[in-house]
Design a protein around this motif. Sequence first.
Motif, PDB file in Angstrom:
ATOM      1  N   PRO A 151      34.450  17.969  44.487  1.00 45.72           N
ATOM      2  CA  PRO A 151      34.885  19.039  43.590  1.00 45.72           C
ATOM      3  C   PRO A 151      35.526  20.166  44.399  1.00 45.72           C
ATOM      4  O   PRO A 151      35.083  20.463  45.508  1.00 45.72           O
ATOM      5  N   VAL A 152      36.564  20.728  43.847  1.00 40.65           N
ATOM      6  CA  VAL A 152      37.250  21.831  44.527  1.00 40.65           C
ATOM      7  C   VAL A 152      37.348  23.012  43.558  1.00 40.65           C
ATOM      8  O   VAL A 152      37.258  22.830  42.338  1.00 40.65           O
ATOM      9  N   PRO A 153      37.519  24.211  44.069  1.00 42.08           N
ATOM     10  CA  PRO A 153      37.655  25.370  43.174  1.00 42.08           C
ATOM     11  C   PRO A 153      38.891  25.221  42.290  1.00 42.08           C
ATOM     12  O   PRO A 153      39.882  24.612  42.712  1.00 42.08           O
ATOM     13  N   PRO A 154      38.843  25.758  41.079  1.00 38.25           N
ATOM     14  CA  PRO A 154      40.023  25.666  40.216  1.00 38.25           C
ATOM     15  C   PRO A 154      41.189  26.442  40.813  1.00 38.25           C
ATOM     16  O   PRO A 154      40.986  27.320  41.660  1.00 38.25           O
ATOM     17  N   PRO A 155      42.398  26.107  40.394  1.00 37.31           N
ATOM     18  CA  PRO A 155      43.563  26.858  40.895  1.00 37.31           C
ATOM     19  C   PRO A 155      43.394  28.352  40.653  1.00 37.31           C
ATOM     20  O   PRO A 155      42.823  28.766  39.630  1.00 37.31           O
ATOM     21  N   ALA A 156      43.905  29.141  41.587  1.00 34.84           N
ATOM     22  CA  ALA A 156      43.648  30.585  41.554  1.00 34.84           C
ATOM     23  C   ALA A 156      44.127  31.236  40.265  1.00 34.84           C
ATOM     24  O   ALA A 156      43.517  32.170  39.763  1.00 34.84           O
ATOM     25  N   ARG A 157      45.241  30.769  39.695  1.00 30.51           N
ATOM     26  CA  ARG A 157      45.800  31.416  38.526  1.00 30.51           C
ATOM     27  C   ARG A 157      45.241  30.868  37.222  1.00 30.51           C
ATOM     28  O   ARG A 157      45.697  31.237  36.148  1.00 30.51           O
ATOM     29  N   LEU A 158      44.299  29.953  37.288  1.00 28.19           N
ATOM     30  CA  LEU A 158      43.777  29.352  36.054  1.00 28.19           C
ATOM     31  C   LEU A 158      43.007  30.381  35.238  1.00 28.19           C
ATOM     32  O   LEU A 158      43.183  30.506  34.030  1.00 28.19           O
ATOM     33  N   GLU A 159      42.146  31.110  35.902  1.00 30.89           N
ATOM     34  CA  GLU A 159      41.325  32.075  35.171  1.00 30.89           C
ATOM     35  C   GLU A 159      42.052  33.415  35.105  1.00 30.89           C
ATOM     36  O   GLU A 159      42.558  33.892  36.114  1.00 30.89           O
ATOM     37  N   PRO A 160      42.126  33.977  33.922  1.00 30.94           N
ATOM     38  CA  PRO A 160      42.798  35.272  33.822  1.00 30.94           C
ATOM     39  C   PRO A 160      42.020  36.339  34.588  1.00 30.94           C
ATOM     40  O   PRO A 160      40.792  36.382  34.552  1.00 30.94           O
ATOM     41  N   VAL A 161      42.763  37.154  35.287  1.00 24.72           N
ATOM     42  CA  VAL A 161      42.127  38.234  36.050  1.00 24.72           C
ATOM     43  C   VAL A 161      41.829  39.385  35.095  1.00 24.72           C
ATOM     44  O   VAL A 161      42.664  39.761  34.266  1.00 24.72           O
ATOM     45  N   LEU A 162      40.623  39.899  35.187  1.00 23.85           N
ATOM     46  CA  LEU A 162      40.218  40.973  34.283  1.00 23.85           C
ATOM     47  C   LEU A 162      40.430  42.323  34.974  1.00 23.85           C
ATOM     48  O   LEU A 162      39.805  42.617  35.983  1.00 23.85           O
ATOM     49  N   ASN A 163      41.361  43.091  34.432  1.00 28.31           N
ATOM     50  CA  ASN A 163      41.607  44.432  34.970  1.00 28.31           C
ATOM     51  C   ASN A 163      41.214  45.452  33.913  1.00 28.31           C
ATOM     52  O   ASN A 163      41.583  45.323  32.744  1.00 28.31           O
ATOM     53  N   VAL A 164      40.470  46.461  34.284  1.00 25.14           N
ATOM     54  CA  VAL A 164      40.074  47.517  33.340  1.00 25.14           C
ATOM     55  C   VAL A 164      40.821  48.789  33.719  1.00 25.14           C
ATOM     56  O   VAL A 164      40.742  49.239  34.869  1.00 25.14           O
TER      57      VAL A 164
ATOM     58  N   GLN B  92      29.105  37.967  35.082  1.00 21.47           N
ATOM     59  CA  GLN B  92      28.635  39.330  35.318  1.00 21.47           C
ATOM     60  C   GLN B  92      29.758  40.339  35.106  1.00 21.47           C
ATOM     61  O   GLN B  92      29.554  41.419  34.534  1.00 21.47           O
ATOM     62  N   ALA B  93      30.977  39.978  35.555  1.00 19.01           N
ATOM     63  CA  ALA B  93      32.116  40.886  35.392  1.00 19.01           C
ATOM     64  C   ALA B  93      32.422  41.095  33.921  1.00 19.01           C
ATOM     65  O   ALA B  93      32.741  42.209  33.491  1.00 19.01           O
ATOM     66  N   LEU B  94      32.316  40.016  33.129  1.00 23.37           N
ATOM     67  CA  LEU B  94      32.586  40.137  31.691  1.00 23.37           C
ATOM     68  C   LEU B  94      31.556  41.049  31.034  1.00 23.37           C
ATOM     69  O   LEU B  94      31.906  41.947  30.251  1.00 23.37           O
ATOM     70  N   LEU B  95      30.293  40.836  31.365  1.00 17.61           N
ATOM     71  CA  LEU B  95      29.247  41.673  30.779  1.00 17.61           C
ATOM     72  C   LEU B  95      29.451  43.140  31.139  1.00 17.61           C
ATOM     73  O   LEU B  95      29.309  44.025  30.297  1.00 17.61           O
ATOM     74  N   ALA B  96      29.817  43.365  32.387  1.00 16.56           N
ATOM     75  CA  ALA B  96      30.029  44.750  32.819  1.00 16.56           C
ATOM     76  C   ALA B  96      31.199  45.367  32.067  1.00 16.56           C
ATOM     77  O   ALA B  96      31.149  46.526  31.659  1.00 16.56           O
ATOM     78  N   SER B  97      32.261  44.575  31.863  1.00 14.05           N
ATOM     79  CA  SER B  97      33.437  45.128  31.183  1.00 14.05           C
ATOM     80  C   SER B  97      33.150  45.413  29.713  1.00 14.05           C
ATOM     81  O   SER B  97      33.777  46.275  29.106  1.00 14.05           O
ATOM     82  N   LEU B  98      32.197  44.701  29.132  1.00 14.49           N
ATOM     83  CA  LEU B  98      31.874  44.919  27.721  1.00 14.49           C
ATOM     84  C   LEU B  98      30.758  45.938  27.534  1.00 14.49           C
ATOM     85  O   LEU B  98      30.354  46.228  26.413  1.00 14.49           O
TER      86      LEU B  98
END
Lengths: 173, 106
Positions: A151-164, B92-98
């Motif tokens: 198993p390998v990590p998913p591609p870097a851009r697969l998961e949306p980056v969460l910016n607040v 954890q990041a999702l919980l923190a953001s919410l």
Amino acid sequence: MASVGQELLDVPLPEMVMKLGLGVAEAQRALDENSVETAKLLADTEVPLVLAITQTIAADGSVSFTQAPPVDVSLLQIGLMPTFYQFAEATIEVTMDIKTTMSRETNIKVSAKAKVGFAMWSASVKTDVSHNRKFGKEVRGTSRMITRMVPVPPPARLEPVLNVVDNRPAPAG
Amino acid sequence: MRASPGGPAGIYGKFGATVEFQDGPPGLFLVVSANGDPSALVVVHGGQVALRLNGSGAVVVARMTLTQALSLQRERGIRMVGGIHMNLGRYQALLASLGAVGINQE
């Protein structure tokens, strides 16, 4: 009769390597497609996420619970990620067992015959010689292909980056 | 030939050769059935249902080995089996953001 060296040269190793490579590539594509399908499903499936539960213990000791309204989030947002697999190693082992035999057989058959009659006689000698040479060859071959998948990590851009971005003014202090 | 559920390895006859899968440690798999609840099939193939995901019960998260998952994928009633894992950092990041902040005692 082909020599042992020729037998070894006749092993279709380049073809085997090519087919193994193509097989690995095809399997890798199928695995990636499966992981992408899984990612889509994880992104499309939403579950209600309860962010806060308040437990209240009253003066008389009775306990009650209230919960915040649930927020619908996708499984991908929660952190369930598809697992990607990769072929890390491929090995081909070819084992050959070559056995050659040769035997020679000579048969000589001699027969003599004589006959005496009135005023005459006759004699004959008959010889049969036969040679047989027998060649035998037995070739046994086994091939073994081993692939290791990790198993390998998913591609870097697969998961949306969460910016607040918090535009609230800073509290006066 | 089908791999024996829960066995150490599965052996299949394919491509005119013997194909053997060695079992790794169990992991999480998303199992989607074409119709109905796939839980019974998951259990038959040696897995455990860890989570049911929607009201219809057609999607479950199961804990099983790769061999068991491949074996399950051959079932007619199964639409898809895909490996998944939990990214706790992202959770954890999702919980923190919410705004979820853990346990508050007043």
